[in-house]
Scaffold this motif. Structure first.
Motif, PDB file in Angstrom:
ATOM      1  N   ALA A 161       0.855  -1.193   0.000  1.00 50.35           N
ATOM      2  CA  ALA A 161       0.000   0.000   0.000  1.00 50.35           C
ATOM      3  C   ALA A 161       0.885   1.236   0.000  1.00 50.35           C
ATOM      4  N   PRO A 162       0.489   2.272  -0.749  1.00 49.60           N
ATOM      5  CA  PRO A 162       1.287   3.510  -0.767  1.00 49.60           C
ATOM      6  C   PRO A 162       1.130   4.293   0.527  1.00 49.60           C
ATOM      7  N   VAL A 163       2.161   5.063   0.863  1.00 48.46           N
ATOM      8  CA  VAL A 163       2.158   5.927   2.043  1.00 48.46           C
ATOM      9  C   VAL A 163       2.147   7.378   1.558  1.00 48.46           C
ATOM     10  N   HIS A 164       1.228   8.185   2.107  1.00 50.30           N
ATOM     11  CA  HIS A 164       1.080   9.567   1.650  1.00 50.30           C
ATOM     12  C   HIS A 164       1.410  10.566   2.746  1.00 50.30           C
ATOM     13  N   ASP A 165       1.840  11.735   2.316  1.00 47.97           N
ATOM     14  CA  ASP A 165       1.969  12.863   3.228  1.00 47.97           C
ATOM     15  C   ASP A 165       0.551  13.322   3.580  1.00 47.97           C
ATOM     16  N   PRO A 166       0.161  13.303   4.859  1.00 51.21           N
ATOM     17  CA  PRO A 166      -1.222  13.643   5.221  1.00 51.21           C
ATOM     18  C   PRO A 166      -1.572  15.106   4.995  1.00 51.21           C
ATOM     19  N   VAL A 167      -0.573  15.957   4.828  1.00 58.38           N
ATOM     20  CA  VAL A 167      -0.833  17.382   4.617  1.00 58.38           C
ATOM     21  C   VAL A 167      -0.956  17.699   3.130  1.00 58.38           C
ATOM     22  N   THR A 168       0.011  17.239   2.332  1.00 54.67           N
ATOM     23  CA  THR A 168       0.023  17.567   0.901  1.00 54.67           C
ATOM     24  C   THR A 168      -0.604  16.494   0.032  1.00 54.67           C
ATOM     25  N   GLY A 169      -0.733  15.259   0.555  1.00 51.84           N
ATOM     26  CA  GLY A 169      -1.246  14.157  -0.246  1.00 51.84           C
ATOM     27  C   GLY A 169      -0.202  13.523  -1.139  1.00 51.84           C
ATOM     28  N   ARG A 170       1.029  14.030  -1.109  1.00 47.33           N
ATOM     29  CA  ARG A 170       2.086  13.497  -1.975  1.00 47.33           C
ATOM     30  C   ARG A 170       2.466  12.078  -1.558  1.00 47.33           C
ATOM     31  N   THR A 171       2.733  11.215  -2.552  1.00 49.16           N
ATOM     32  CA  THR A 171       3.176   9.852  -2.259  1.00 49.16           C
ATOM     33  C   THR A 171       4.606   9.886  -1.748  1.00 49.16           C
ATOM     34  N   LEU A 172       4.822   9.320  -0.575  1.00 53.37           N
ATOM     35  CA  LEU A 172       6.149   9.299   0.044  1.00 53.37           C
ATOM     36  C   LEU A 172       6.869   7.979  -0.158  1.00 53.37           C
ATOM     37  N   GLY A 173       6.112   6.916  -0.379  1.00 50.81           N
ATOM     38  CA  GLY A 173       6.729   5.607  -0.519  1.00 50.81           C
ATOM     39  C   GLY A 173       5.681   4.521  -0.528  1.00 50.81           C
ATOM     40  N   VAL A 174       6.111   3.303  -0.252  1.00 50.61           N
ATOM     41  CA  VAL A 174       5.191   2.165  -0.282  1.00 50.61           C
ATOM     42  C   VAL A 174       5.644   1.135   0.739  1.00 50.61           C
ATOM     43  N   LEU A 175       4.677   0.537   1.435  1.00 53.99           N
ATOM     44  CA  LEU A 175       4.939  -0.521   2.414  1.00 53.99           C
ATOM     45  C   LEU A 175       4.537  -1.856   1.807  1.00 53.99           C
ATOM     46  N   ASP A 176       5.401  -2.862   1.949  1.00 52.37           N
ATOM     47  CA  ASP A 176       5.171  -4.164   1.309  1.00 52.37           C
ATOM     48  C   ASP A 176       5.428  -5.289   2.298  1.00 52.37           C
ATOM     49  N   VAL A 177       4.622  -6.347   2.202  1.00 52.27           N
ATOM     50  CA  VAL A 177       4.868  -7.610   2.904  1.00 52.27           C
ATOM     51  C   VAL A 177       5.006  -8.697   1.854  1.00 52.27           C
ATOM     52  N   THR A 178       6.099  -9.457   1.903  1.00 51.64           N
ATOM     53  CA  THR A 178       6.383 -10.496   0.908  1.00 51.64           C
ATOM     54  C   THR A 178       6.613 -11.828   1.608  1.00 51.64           C
ATOM     55  N   GLY A 179       6.169 -12.896   0.974  1.00 47.14           N
ATOM     56  CA  GLY A 179       6.392 -14.242   1.494  1.00 47.14           C
ATOM     57  C   GLY A 179       5.705 -15.237   0.584  1.00 47.14           C
ATOM     58  N   ARG A 180       5.312 -16.366   1.146  1.00 48.29           N
ATOM     59  CA  ARG A 180       4.558 -17.344   0.365  1.00 48.29           C
ATOM     60  C   ARG A 180       3.090 -16.910   0.334  1.00 48.29           C
ATOM     61  N   ASP A 181       2.169 -17.836   0.151  1.00 52.66           N
ATOM     62  CA  ASP A 181       0.758 -17.483  -0.019  1.00 52.66           C
ATOM     63  C   ASP A 181       0.175 -16.620   1.104  1.00 52.66           C
ATOM     64  N   PRO A 182       0.523 -16.852   2.411  1.00 48.21           N
ATOM     65  CA  PRO A 182      -0.068 -16.021   3.461  1.00 48.21           C
ATOM     66  C   PRO A 182       0.227 -14.536   3.318  1.00 48.21           C
ATOM     67  N   ALA A 183       1.275 -14.177   2.583  1.00 51.28           N
ATOM     68  CA  ALA A 183       1.613 -12.760   2.409  1.00 51.28           C
ATOM     69  C   ALA A 183       0.567 -12.028   1.577  1.00 51.28           C
ATOM     70  N   ALA A 184      -0.287 -12.760   0.878  1.00 52.53           N
ATOM     71  CA  ALA A 184      -1.324 -12.130   0.061  1.00 52.53           C
ATOM     72  C   ALA A 184      -2.717 -12.553   0.512  1.00 52.53           C
ATOM     73  N   SER A 185      -2.859 -12.833   1.809  1.00 51.87           N
ATOM     74  CA  SER A 185      -4.176 -13.175   2.346  1.00 51.87           C
ATOM     75  C   SER A 185      -4.993 -11.908   2.563  1.00 51.87           C
ATOM     76  N   PRO A 186      -6.319 -12.001   2.630  1.00 62.91           N
ATOM     77  CA  PRO A 186      -7.135 -10.795   2.875  1.00 62.91           C
ATOM     78  C   PRO A 186      -6.777 -10.090   4.179  1.00 62.91           C
ATOM     79  N   GLN A 187      -6.530 -10.862   5.252  1.00 61.40           N
ATOM     80  CA  GLN A 187      -6.208 -10.208   6.520  1.00 61.40           C
ATOM     81  C   GLN A 187      -4.853  -9.513   6.460  1.00 61.40           C
ATOM     82  N   MET A 188      -3.925 -10.024   5.635  1.00 65.72           N
ATOM     83  CA  MET A 188      -2.633  -9.356   5.505  1.00 65.72           C
ATOM     84  C   MET A 188      -2.797  -7.996   4.843  1.00 65.72           C
ATOM     85  N   LEU A 189      -3.625  -7.916   3.802  1.00 62.22           N
ATOM     86  CA  LEU A 189      -3.833  -6.616   3.152  1.00 62.22           C
ATOM     87  C   LEU A 189      -4.461  -5.635   4.135  1.00 62.22           C
TER      88      LEU A 189
END
Length: 448
Positions: A161-189
């Motif tokens: 998911a992208p991370v935004h500056d809460p004041v300007t709305g500018r994209t600052l970066g992105v947070l990622d979780v990687t692994g096997r299948d559990p890394a893309a489970s609904p609860q992980m998102l």
């Protein structure tokens, strides 16, 4: 499904790509495949450029705006999860990985495909992957195995998911979780999105402190208004000491617009407000009525956005969690976000906040916070919280006995007829694992 995806991937690379031939592929993934191919990414082997290493990388990370947020990321996603087969990565707005942490064995494996700090994993450098798509589309996304553009990465799955500056709305970066299948489970998102929300709340607090420090003689321009949406049927807006009751729709609109400081289109707002079809005309009419109700708080033009900062009681809960003040977060949490709302955008915020709070409670050693939660309507039937109370108190103490008895009661209620007791305990364990998230001590299948 994985076999069908791999076959579709092969057809995409080697032949005509009509709709029938690529039917199993999600639109967001197909669009990313097309962008990856246009960028000249090699589908056989990923080789992301590493343009920062050693002291240069350390200096860049030290000065980056996301650096102070890594403790939040580790606390919410990583603590206690070293054996869960997951890694976390925080990248800048170009997709350059700044931090990669987590399961050591997985880190060694992903290093072989260049998933290391200093490497650029945007789409144009590494092809289809969750952090790359999240940056390209500015939306949270999951990528499953064979959906990756390059074959060497198809053994992995990821949520980002992208991370935004809460004041300007500018994209600052992105947070990622990687692994096997559990890394893309609904609860992980949900956990990734909740963690990003906590990060953005902390950035908002820091921005406010900086503003107050630079002009202490001036009245603080933020927060000028406060939206109350926790545990209330329709919400209220507080301005200048005056409390203005809202309709449910107006509270939904303000909450959704406040979460998107850069603004949103009518089509996006329609999708966030209604699970079915909502016309652009209806959206315009709803916004017009809201403008008459709240005046200058709402901007006059499109995309729809607020004209002034808006603080919510959801922000208060998240800011306390970001400071590891679990007891304060429990105190601030007066109930679910607009519990009567069926708007998809509100439901997502409701689930994210509940997941974030339950995750923090699932790792807390604060007996007072856990007791306050389990005595509240929201936590009275929270099996995981009661179980945590059993774990953090001295065996045989009055508090331990009370918590142990309540866990037994919940077990019996879940079990029903004796023949289903074993299945019910398994279900309860899975519920607890889903609430606690992957950073707990065990996966749902392993939890006692």
């Amino acid at each position: 499904m994985a076999v069908d995806l791999r076959a579709a991937h092969e057809r995409f690379l080697t032949g005509p790509t009509g709709p029938a031939r690529l039917a199993p592929v999600r639109r967001v993934v197909l669009d990313s495949w097309l962008r990856s191919r246009r960028s000249g990414v090699d589908p056989e082997r990923v080789s992301p450029p590493v343009d920062l290493t050693g002291p240069d990388l350390a200096a860049y990370r030290r000065e980056h705006v996301l650096a102070p947020l890594m403790p939040i990321v580790r606390r919410l996603l990583l603590d206690g999860a070293e054996s869960d087969g997951l890694i976390i990565a925080l990248a800048d707005e170009t997709g350059r990985l700044l931090w990669v942490d987590g399961d050591r064995a997985v880190r060694r494996d992903v290093e072989r495909v260049g998933f290391v700090a200093g490497a650029r994993w945007g789409e144009r450098d590494a092809g289809t992957n969750a952090p790359g798509i999240a940056l390209a589309t500015d939306h949270a996304v999951q990528v499953f195995g064979a959906e990756h553009f390059t074959r060497s990465v198809q053994q992995w799955s990821c949520s980002a998911a992208p991370v935004h500056d809460p004041v300007t709305g500018r994209t600052l970066g992105v947070l990622d979780v990687t692994g096997r299948d559990p890394a893309a489970s609904p609860q992980m998102l949900r956990l990734v999105r909740a963690t990003v929300a906590a990060m953005e709340s902390e950035l908002a607090v820091r921005a406010l402190r900086s503003l107050l420090a630079s002009s202490p003689a001036d009245p603080a321009p933020w927060p000028t208004a406060r939206l109350e949406v926790l545990g209330t049927s329709s919400g209220a807006l507080v301005r200048g000491g005056q409390r203005q009751p809202l309709t449910l729709r107006h509270a939904e609109l303000l909450l959704l617009l406040g979460a998107r400081p850069r603004g949103t289109t009518g089509e996006e707002l329609a999708a966030l407000l209604h699970p079915g079809t909502l016309s652009a005309v209806t959206v315009r009419a709803e916004v017009s009525r809201l403008r008459r109700a709240v005046g200058p708080l709402l901007g006059p033009s499109r995309p729809y956005r607020l004209a002034a900062p808006l603080r919510t009681d959801v922000d208060e809960v998240r800011q306390r969690l970001a400071r590891a003040d679990v007891a304060g977060a429990v105190e601030a949490y007066r109930g679910p976000v607009l519990p009567r709302s069926q708007a998809p955008g509100v439901q997502a915020l409701r689930d994210e906040l509940a997941a974030e709070l339950r995750t923090a409670l699932g790792r807390s050693t604060d007996v007072g916070a856990l007791e306050a939660w389990t005595l509240s309507p929201a936590g009275a039937d929270d099996w995981a919280a009661w179980r945590r109370l059993v774990q953090v108190q001295a065996e045989g103490s009055p508090g331990w006995l009370r918590a142990r008895a309540h866990v037994d009661v919940l077990d019996r209620e879940l079990a029903g007829p004796p023949a289903r007791a074993g299945a019910a305990r398994t279900a309860a364990a899975r519920i607890a694992a889903a609430r606690t998230g992957p950073a707990g001590r065990a996966t749902p299948a392993q939890r006692p």
